[in-house]
Scaffold this active site. Structure first.
Site, mmCIF file in Angstrom:
data_model
loop_
_atom_site.group_PDB
_atom_site.id
_atom_site.type_symbol
_atom_site.label_atom_id
_atom_site.label_comp_id
_atom_site.label_asym_id
_atom_site.label_seq_id
_atom_site.Cartn_x
_atom_site.Cartn_y
_atom_site.Cartn_z
ATOM 1 N N GLU A 28 0.799 -1.227 0.000
ATOM 2 C CA GLU A 28 0.000 0.000 0.000
ATOM 3 C C GLU A 28 0.829 1.273 0.000
ATOM 4 O O GLU A 28 0.398 2.288 -0.542
ATOM 5 C CB GLU A 28 -0.926 0.058 1.234
ATOM 6 C CG GLU A 28 -1.940 -1.043 1.311
ATOM 7 C CD GLU A 28 -1.487 -2.159 2.224
ATOM 8 O OE1 GLU A 28 -2.346 -2.774 2.850
ATOM 9 O OE2 GLU A 28 -0.266 -2.404 2.310
ATOM 10 N N ASP A 101 -2.252 -5.295 3.527
ATOM 11 C CA ASP A 101 -2.527 -5.713 4.899
ATOM 12 C C ASP A 101 -3.572 -6.827 4.942
ATOM 13 O O ASP A 101 -4.471 -6.890 4.102
ATOM 14 C CB ASP A 101 -3.031 -4.526 5.724
ATOM 15 C CG ASP A 101 -1.974 -3.445 5.896
ATOM 16 O OD1 ASP A 101 -0.771 -3.774 5.792
ATOM 17 O OD2 ASP A 101 -2.344 -2.278 6.110
ATOM 18 N N ASP A 103 -6.379 -7.482 6.430
ATOM 19 C CA ASP A 103 -7.673 -7.175 7.009
ATOM 20 C C ASP A 103 -8.612 -6.849 5.856
ATOM 21 O O ASP A 103 -8.248 -7.002 4.687
ATOM 22 C CB ASP A 103 -7.589 -6.025 8.027
ATOM 23 C CG ASP A 103 -7.031 -4.740 7.427
ATOM 24 O OD1 ASP A 103 -6.894 -4.662 6.184
ATOM 25 O OD2 ASP A 103 -6.735 -3.807 8.191
ATOM 26 N N GLU A 105 -9.788 -4.037 4.604
ATOM 27 C CA GLU A 105 -9.340 -2.987 3.694
ATOM 28 C C GLU A 105 -8.188 -3.475 2.831
ATOM 29 O O GLU A 105 -8.149 -3.232 1.623
ATOM 30 C CB GLU A 105 -8.911 -1.751 4.488
ATOM 31 C CG GLU A 105 -10.043 -0.972 5.112
ATOM 32 C CD GLU A 105 -11.015 -0.408 4.086
ATOM 33 O OE1 GLU A 105 -10.564 0.131 3.061
ATOM 34 O OE2 GLU A 105 -12.234 -0.527 4.315
ATOM 35 N N TYR A 331 1.419 -5.637 13.110
ATOM 36 C CA TYR A 331 0.301 -4.903 12.512
ATOM 37 C C TYR A 331 -0.549 -4.249 13.588
ATOM 38 O O TYR A 331 -0.852 -4.857 14.615
ATOM 39 C CB TYR A 331 -0.549 -5.848 11.666
ATOM 40 C CG TYR A 331 -1.557 -5.146 10.811
ATOM 41 C CD1 TYR A 331 -1.169 -4.152 9.926
ATOM 42 C CD2 TYR A 331 -2.902 -5.469 10.898
ATOM 43 C CE1 TYR A 331 -2.094 -3.499 9.142
ATOM 44 C CE2 TYR A 331 -3.843 -4.825 10.108
ATOM 45 C CZ TYR A 331 -3.432 -3.839 9.233
ATOM 46 O OH TYR A 331 -4.358 -3.187 8.452
ATOM 47 N N ARG A 333 -3.686 -2.789 13.439
ATOM 48 C CA ARG A 333 -5.157 -2.845 13.455
ATOM 49 C C ARG A 333 -5.569 -4.268 13.818
ATOM 50 O O ARG A 333 -5.628 -5.141 12.973
ATOM 51 C CB ARG A 333 -5.731 -2.423 12.107
ATOM 52 C CG ARG A 333 -5.500 -0.952 11.793
ATOM 53 C CD ARG A 333 -6.208 -0.501 10.531
ATOM 54 N NE ARG A 333 -5.937 0.894 10.265
ATOM 55 C CZ ARG A 333 -4.960 1.335 9.473
ATOM 56 N NH1 ARG A 333 -4.170 0.464 8.857
ATOM 57 N NH2 ARG A 333 -4.768 2.628 9.289
ATOM 58 N N HIS A 378 -5.148 -11.212 14.011
ATOM 59 C CA HIS A 378 -3.708 -11.020 14.033
ATOM 60 C C HIS A 378 -3.220 -11.256 15.451
ATOM 61 O O HIS A 378 -3.969 -11.612 16.342
ATOM 62 C CB HIS A 378 -3.349 -9.592 13.612
ATOM 63 C CG HIS A 378 -3.902 -9.189 12.286
ATOM 64 N ND1 HIS A 378 -3.558 -9.803 11.112
ATOM 65 C CD2 HIS A 378 -4.798 -8.226 11.963
ATOM 66 C CE1 HIS A 378 -4.209 -9.237 10.112
ATOM 67 N NE2 HIS A 378 -4.972 -8.282 10.600
#
Length: 908
Positions: A28, A101, A103, A105, A331, A333, A378
């Protein structure tokens, strides 16, 4: 190959599948790309997408409802160049690794990349929880396919939020104010904040007194240290404390059998026991054990960084993102408190090395996730790697914010694998004779820590400073029943009950988490959005709702209750989790939300009726005046006083429109009492007086007050087709003392000085929002002060326009205000006026004030939050505002060559 793509700088970390050739890895952000490239061989090219490459367009046609709620995605203009670059790299690649990532998103970004780039080479999904050489090697060796369920859940959330906003927001425009917005989660958060403010508005304070004495045991040699005691009972009756009072009446709760002391009696008791003899009548000593807190998850990190570092949620996440992308933490989040075996071993080893064997339990600690709807699978947030780097070892590598946050994460992780703290709590009762007032019983409490355990490494913060203070260690001398103590002094102390505290960012995140509203990736954006949209502003660290927020919540509660029902909002989050888990399908679920399901168990609610029908059938019946009115009470003349939210902002109204006054933007709702309203109405009445008459038109010249301060106005608001002529008062002027000559002078601007000798454009001197200035066409120059505005003439103005603008080339313009120093860098935080309005800066990052925010109200904390938010947005766009500026080198033929490379970051 694109020159900006990052090639691996080391030999490859692990053998990857494929037949050789260039292997393209897409992440990203540029920072993440640079870090990963350091672990890969030269056959890898690592490039960033710079966030999402596709999004829903603005407008009602973003979702094709008839086609099964299909989103119509488009590539934003500012992303087209990057997409072209990625397409070229994809065509040259033998394999494509999507390393976004893990997740929703991140999964959606990976899916969009695959959809847009249409690679002919094999596509592999590469996931990891930390950016270390070992983690990247494992991710390359164990790729997977894109998780369509996660993508579907993310898409369902985007479509759901778009449907909500585009159906509900127009109702707010029609009934309250133009340009308002509604959001599924943001509206629930605003409701919480408004509900707390309503509690504060209903609150009635109560006063009560007690006695605090200082006593000492004189049986020891030397005598013991003095210690304090609090009067708990008098004459057999327990003394009233704060929680004995009803917060809405200020009276003792019904059935409360307590004694409420007033100042006089408390003073008399204090005098009676000041030097009295005290007898110990009861002693209770109990051991206690305190367990270490679990490692950080997203919400607890935001809360603790807010308490201990004074970081906003957004600043916390931006800093954590930097740490993660540069390989320092896992990570960020996540709502899992789990630690991997390697992390547990690293934490235990470090605790043992730093504090000794006694501080490490025989068995590793295992933590269970308690967060409702936990779905970000995670690890907890911890330092990365098999061996944790200490904060001291990273001082040269990390920026100040990063170092402070890393230190917090490191301490919490190590502490989570340490021994319990152990100690003893002592509670005792002392009896003294208070003469005619009867027998007085005093309470004493103490706390002794016998073994600090994890407290050697970490002490958790608290949202309640008083609770934190009460829990500190307090050492008492040895006490036994029947022991005699000597009073040294006593004093009466008055107390007042306090309204419930407003939410801070930390406490709001905790509340949202407990209610199951939002998810780790959304908390920071929720809090930022409600501020950016003008529903909430910060009073210190407290989140204070605007009166517009009151009107919006009233409308939604009374007419669309499900949309702000906290349980309903949480159930929708649970449904999105079920979509992510593949338990339910996206399209039928969206259909039920939008069109309803008559067979639903909730036959009377939104589930049966559907959003569309609810809006279509209800909005016309809404009484705009009623939902925008907040009754305050009656004034001394018996007139009803109410606050109202109009199309141009909030105002006060006395009686049936008899008198009105603007409400200042920084007026906290709970302090808008009848008394305060009467003051504002009185000021407005004084401000509406006539100070002069304009000779040409014969119209009166009024002095008035408005949201931006006092001003003069020619005629009534409806005298002209357009706005009547107005001019703000200068700082040295006041409403009460304004003269006719001063009013004429204010209205005499702009003052035309003549035509510019070169362009022929009119040169005028005038006053503006950010101070006096001169203008010729599009060229403007600031003047020193209002005296300069009075005296400047044509020749000086022409010369001033020839000079470069201050603050660009030449001497910098003086700041409007110096707010203080940055707590980390020490840089001066200044409020300045710019071409596009006022902004705050630390010398490297400039951030505009929020729309409508007055320059006089900006605090240091607000400025730091604005700068942090601006820096985060710049980094999301691939910019590093704090990177050293590249040097320009002269070259033959004149001119300069700008380097396009970002300076390398120092590694640990």
């Amino acid at each position: 190959m694109s020159s900006s793509a990052t090639r691996g700088r080391r030999r490859k970390a692990a053998d990857a599948p494929g037949n050789g050739g260039t292997r393209l890895v897409i992440v990203e952000s540029p920072a993440k790309a640079r870090t990963i490239a350091g672990f890969l061989g030269p056959e890898y090219v690592v490039e960033s997408s710079i966030g999402h490459i596709r999004d829903l367009p603005q407008g009602n046609d973003a979702v094709d409802i008839e086609a099964g709620f299909k989103p119509r995605y488009e590539i934003p203009t500012d992303k087209k160049q990057q997409v072209s670059k990625l397409r070229k790299l994809t065509r040259e690649a033998s394999e494509l690794y999507l390393a976004t990532d893990e997740d929703r998103e991140g999964e959606a970004i990976a899916w969009h990349l695959a959809e847009v780039l249409k690679p002919k080479a094999p596509v592999r999904r590469m996931v990891f929880h930390e950016i270390t050489e070992r983690a990247i090697a494992e991710a390359l060796a164990n790729p997977r396919a894109i998780d369509e369920h996660l993508v579907s859940a993310q898409e369902a959330r985007r479509v759901l939020d778009r449907l909500y906003g585009y159906e509900v927001s127009p109702v707010l425009w029609r009934k309250i104010q133009p340009r308002l917005s509604a959001g599924r989660v943001q509206s629930a958060a605003i409701r919480l904040i408004v509900a707390r403010e309503r509690e504060r508005m209903r609150f009635v304070d109560a006063s009560f007194w007690d006695v605090r004495s200082v006593v000492r045991s004189e049986q020891e040699v030397p005598p013991s240290e003095p210690f304090g005691a609090r009067l708990a009972e008098l004459g057999g009756q327990r003394l009233a404390r704060g929680n004995d009072f009803d917060p809405e009446t200020g009276q003792l709760r019904e059935g409360a059998s307590v004694l409420q002391l007033d100042e006089g009696r408390a003073g008399a008791v204090a005098a009676a026991v000041a030097e009295a003899e005290y007898t110990v009548v009861e002693v209770n000593e109990r051991p206690y054990t305190q367990r270490p807190p679990a490692p950080f998850i997203t919400s607890s990190l935001q809360q603790e960084a807010g308490r201990k570092l004074r970081f906003t949620a957004q600043r916390t996440m931006r800093t954590a993102q930097n740490l993660y992308e540069n390989g320092y933490i896992t990570y960020m989040r996540t709502d899992s408190v789990n630690l991997s075996e390697q992390a547990i071993n690293a934490a235990r080893r470090q605790a043992r090395d730093l504090y000794g064997d006694a501080y490490v339990p025989a068995q590793p600690r295992r933590y269970r996730t308690r967060s409702r709807g936990a779905q970000e699978a995670h690890e907890a947030i911890r330092p990365s790697g098999d061996i944790f780097r200490t904060p001291d070892s990273l001082r040269a590598a990390l920026r100040p914010d990063e170092l402070r946050l890393y230190d917090l994460i490191w301490k919490r992780t190590v502490a989570s694998q340490m021994e319990n703290a152990r100690g003893r709590r002592t509670n005792a009762r002392l009896r003294a004779d208070a003469g005619e007032h009867g027998e007085a019983l005093f309470a004493v409490s103490g706390k002794v820590i016998d073994f600090p355990g994890f407290l050697r490494a970490y002490v958790e913060g608290s949202d309640d400073p008083d609770a934190a203070l009460d829990d500190q260690e307090r050492i008492l001398p040895p006490l036994t029943e029947g022991q005699t103590l000597r009073g040294l002094s006593a004093e009466a102390r008055g107390h007042e009950t306090r309204p419930p505290a407003r939410y801070t960012e930390a406490s709001l995140v905790r509340e949202l988490e407990e209610l199951g509203i939002g998810r780790p990736s959304t908390y920071a954006s929720i809090i930022q959005t409600v501020q950016d949209r003008g529903y909430v502003w910060k009073q210190g660290s407290a989140l204070t709702p605007t009166l517009t927020a009151f009107a919006v919540v009233a409308l939604l509660e009374q007419h669309f209750g499900d949309l702000v029902d906290l349980g309903f909002t949480a159930r929708m989050e649970d449904d999105l989790d079920r979509i992510a888990g593949g338990e339910i399908e996206r399209e039928p679920w969206l259909h039920r939300f939008y069109f309803g399901d008559p067979t639903s168990d909730d036959a009377a609610g939104l589930a049966a009726e559907g959003l569309k029908q609810r809006i279509d059938s209800s909005w016309e019946a809404i009484d705009a005046r009623a939902i925008s009115t907040i009754p305050l009470g009656e004034d001394a003349d018996g007139r009803s006083i109410a606050a109202r939210v109009g199309r141009y902002g909030p105002y006060l109204e006395a009686g049936e429109g008899e008198q009105r006054a603007t409400i200042p933007d920084d007026q906290p709702p709970d302090e808008l009492t009848v008394e305060r309203a009467s003051e504002l109405l009185a000021e407005a009445a004084r401000g509406g007086r006539v100070v002069a008459t304009e000779e040409e038109s014969g119209k009166p010249i009024y002095v008035k007050t408005g949201p931006n301060g006092p001003y003069v106005q020619v005629g009534e608001n409806d005298d002209n087709k357009g706005k009547p002529k107005r001019a703000s008062l200068w700082p040295e002027m006041s409403i009460e003392m304004l003269t006719a000559d001063q009013a004429f002078e204010l209205l005499s601007y702009p003052r035309v000085l003549g035509a510019h000798p070169e362009s022929g454009e009119e040169i005028a001197a005038m006053d503006g929002r950010y101070g006096p200035f001169i203008r010729a066409g599009k060229e403007t120059r600031s003047l020193r002060d209002h005296e300069h505005l009075r005296t400047i003439e044509y020749d000086e103005a022409v010369q001033l326009l020839k000079e470069p603008k201050r603050g660009r080339r030449g001497a910098a313009a003086a700041p409007l205000a110096v707010l203080g120093q940055h707590p980390d860098s020490g840089a001066s935080i200044e409020l300045r006026s710019g071409r596009y309005g006022p902004y705050v800066t630390d010398g490297q990052v400039n951030a505009s004030l929020r729309r409508g925010q007055e320059t006089s109200s900006v605090t240091l904390d607000e400025a730091l939050a604005l700068i942090a938010a601006r820096e985060e947005r710049m980094r999301e766009q691939g910019q590093d505002p704090r990177a050293p500026k590249p040097q320009r080198r002269a070259r033959r033929g004149g001119g300069a060559r700008r380097t396009g490379r970002t300076p390398k970051r120092r590694s640990a």
